[in-house]
Motif scaffolding. Structure first.
Motif, PDB file in Angstrom:
ATOM      1  N   PHE A 336       0.837  -1.208   0.000  1.00 58.01           N
ATOM      2  CA  PHE A 336       0.000   0.000   0.000  1.00 58.01           C
ATOM      3  C   PHE A 336       0.867   1.252   0.000  1.00 58.01           C
ATOM      4  N   LYS A 337       1.964   1.228   0.749  1.00 57.95           N
ATOM      5  CA  LYS A 337       2.866   2.379   0.791  1.00 57.95           C
ATOM      6  C   LYS A 337       3.397   2.715  -0.596  1.00 57.95           C
ATOM      7  N   ALA A 338       3.754   1.695  -1.354  1.00 58.79           N
ATOM      8  CA  ALA A 338       4.271   1.933  -2.707  1.00 58.79           C
ATOM      9  C   ALA A 338       3.235   2.649  -3.564  1.00 58.79           C
ATOM     10  N   GLU A 339       1.974   2.217  -3.458  1.00 59.41           N
ATOM     11  CA  GLU A 339       0.901   2.881  -4.206  1.00 59.41           C
ATOM     12  C   GLU A 339       0.717   4.313  -3.720  1.00 59.41           C
ATOM     13  N   HIS A 340       0.698   4.485  -2.413  1.00 63.36           N
ATOM     14  CA  HIS A 340       0.494   5.823  -1.855  1.00 63.36           C
ATOM     15  C   HIS A 340       1.655   6.746  -2.215  1.00 63.36           C
ATOM     16  N   ASP A 341       2.861   6.215  -2.171  1.00 62.17           N
ATOM     17  CA  ASP A 341       4.038   7.018  -2.533  1.00 62.17           C
ATOM     18  C   ASP A 341       3.968   7.503  -3.975  1.00 62.17           C
ATOM     19  N   SER A 342       3.438   6.658  -4.855  1.00 56.27           N
ATOM     20  CA  SER A 342       3.366   7.055  -6.268  1.00 56.27           C
ATOM     21  C   SER A 342       2.419   8.232  -6.461  1.00 56.27           C
ATOM     22  N   TRP A 343       1.345   8.266  -5.659  1.00 52.89           N
ATOM     23  CA  TRP A 343       0.428   9.401  -5.719  1.00 52.89           C
ATOM     24  C   TRP A 343       1.034  10.629  -5.044  1.00 52.89           C
TER      25      TRP A 343
END
Length: 354
Positions: A336-343
């Motif tokens: 989830f962090k990876a997805e959130h970081d991309s945003w």
């Protein structure tokens, strides 16, 4: 109303009475706390556990009341987990990383070094599967948890001597809980887990050389600036910090659906209110510490932060490899962090760079 309608109404009224009686059943619960009497955020004030208790009473019209006990008033500071699990009380307010010795994976539900800020952490819990994992971890122990507060980014902490290189951590005695404590231990720090009320005397007497608590407002209240003057930031160790509302699952299951919804909604309201209270008060407190109390506020050197990040990755991977439950939570958190970081890379980061 004519006679026939009156008889029809009175004929069905007794059938409705039992459900009305069930709906009006009252509940009187107890909540213990890991933090001492009078503590802003952690005990009283906007978004605090006491505020949560008041919200539940008001929203339920008095059908549910919760008596709050600060640390030491009913049980010692860090015994809430066992008290709730054993049914001595129905609720406890603390941080899940205090239970690392019982459930290593619980630490991820407080904070993760170099992890997510308030926005990301809250998004993961409510919308990214975090709450379901929390339930899965706690249910076998007869427990349920809800997020009930968040400090946001915390300060690295207070040090009696300046930190100029990674070598300065070796043999340092420091109060630091959670996963960050394991990172520091890997660097040779003698890690201490102390309740909030014990930090100042330990730092003042030299029992510890450094301490992390929360941020400017909370730290000033404890008087930590009178025991150490070097105050560092980056927030690497706790980019957010979740207050855990721990609930006895058997007691939770006795609540009707509307009271469960009230408890959940009150906890969610406190999660937001407590965080915004911190954001509203820390700036003035930091200014006062620097301008009036002689505090030397600084950012950790970049090479120190880089080394901390490398050691953190190793510590997290080792912890995940050692425990299947931790690995499951770790993998979900990091995905989830990876997805959130991309945003965040195209939203928050450009905004802060303006």
């Amino acid at each position: 109303m004519d006679r026939r309608k009156f008889l029809a109404v009175t004929a069905v009224a007794p059938l409705a009475a039992p459900s009305i009686a069930r709906a009006q059943t009252s509940f009187a619960w107890k909540m213990t706390n890991a933090y001492g009497p009078g503590s802003p955020f952690y005990v009283e004030g906007p978004g605090s556990p006491k505020d949560f208790c008041d919200k539940v009473a008001a929203m339920s019209g008095g059908r549910m009341t919760i008596q709050h006990f600060a640390a030491g008033e009913l049980i010692p500071a860090l015994e809430g987990f066992d008290a709730v699990r054993g049914g001595a009380v129905e609720m406890n307010a603390a941080n899940a990383y205090f239970w690392a010795g019982k459930l290593p994976a619980a630490q991820y539900f407080t904070t993760v070094p170099f992890g997510m800020n308030f926005q990301g952490m809250t998004a993961w819990l409510y919308h990214g599967g975090g709450m379901a994992l929390w339930d899965e971890l706690y249910e076998p122990l007869g427990l349920k948890a809800l997020p009930m507060g968040n400090t946001g980014v915390q300060m690295t902490g207070w040090f009696r001597e300046p930190i100029e290189s990674i070598a300065d951590f070796k043999d340092l005695k420091m109060r630091i809980p959670g996963l960050a404590g394991k990172v520091y231990a890997a660097l040779g720090v003698d890690v201490k887990l102390l309740p909030g009320g014990e930090i100042f005397p330990a730092l003042e007497r030299g029992v510890i050389d450094a301490a992390e608590f929360v941020g400017p407002y909370q730290d000033r209240r404890l008087g930590l600036h009178d025991a150490a003057k070097y105050y560092y930031t980056t927030g690497w160790h706790e980019p957010s910090n979740v207050t855990e509302l721990l609930i006895n699952k058997a007691a939770w299951d006795t609540l009707p659906a509307d009271l469960q919804a009230i408890v959940s909604t009150a906890a969610m309201a406190c999660n937001l209110e407590s965080h915004t209270w911190c954001e509203a008060n820390n700036a003035a407190a930091l200014k006062d510490l620097v301008e009036n109390e002689g505090v030397i506020a600084n950012t950790l050197p970049q090479d120190v932060v880089d080394e901390l990040k490398a050691v953190t990755q190793k510590v997290l991977e080792e912890g995940a490899a050692a425990d299947p439950a931790t690995k499951k939570v770790h993998d979900a958190f990091m995905a989830f962090k990876a997805e959130h970081d991309s945003w965040a890379a195209v939203s928050e980061k450009p905004l802060y760079a303006l």
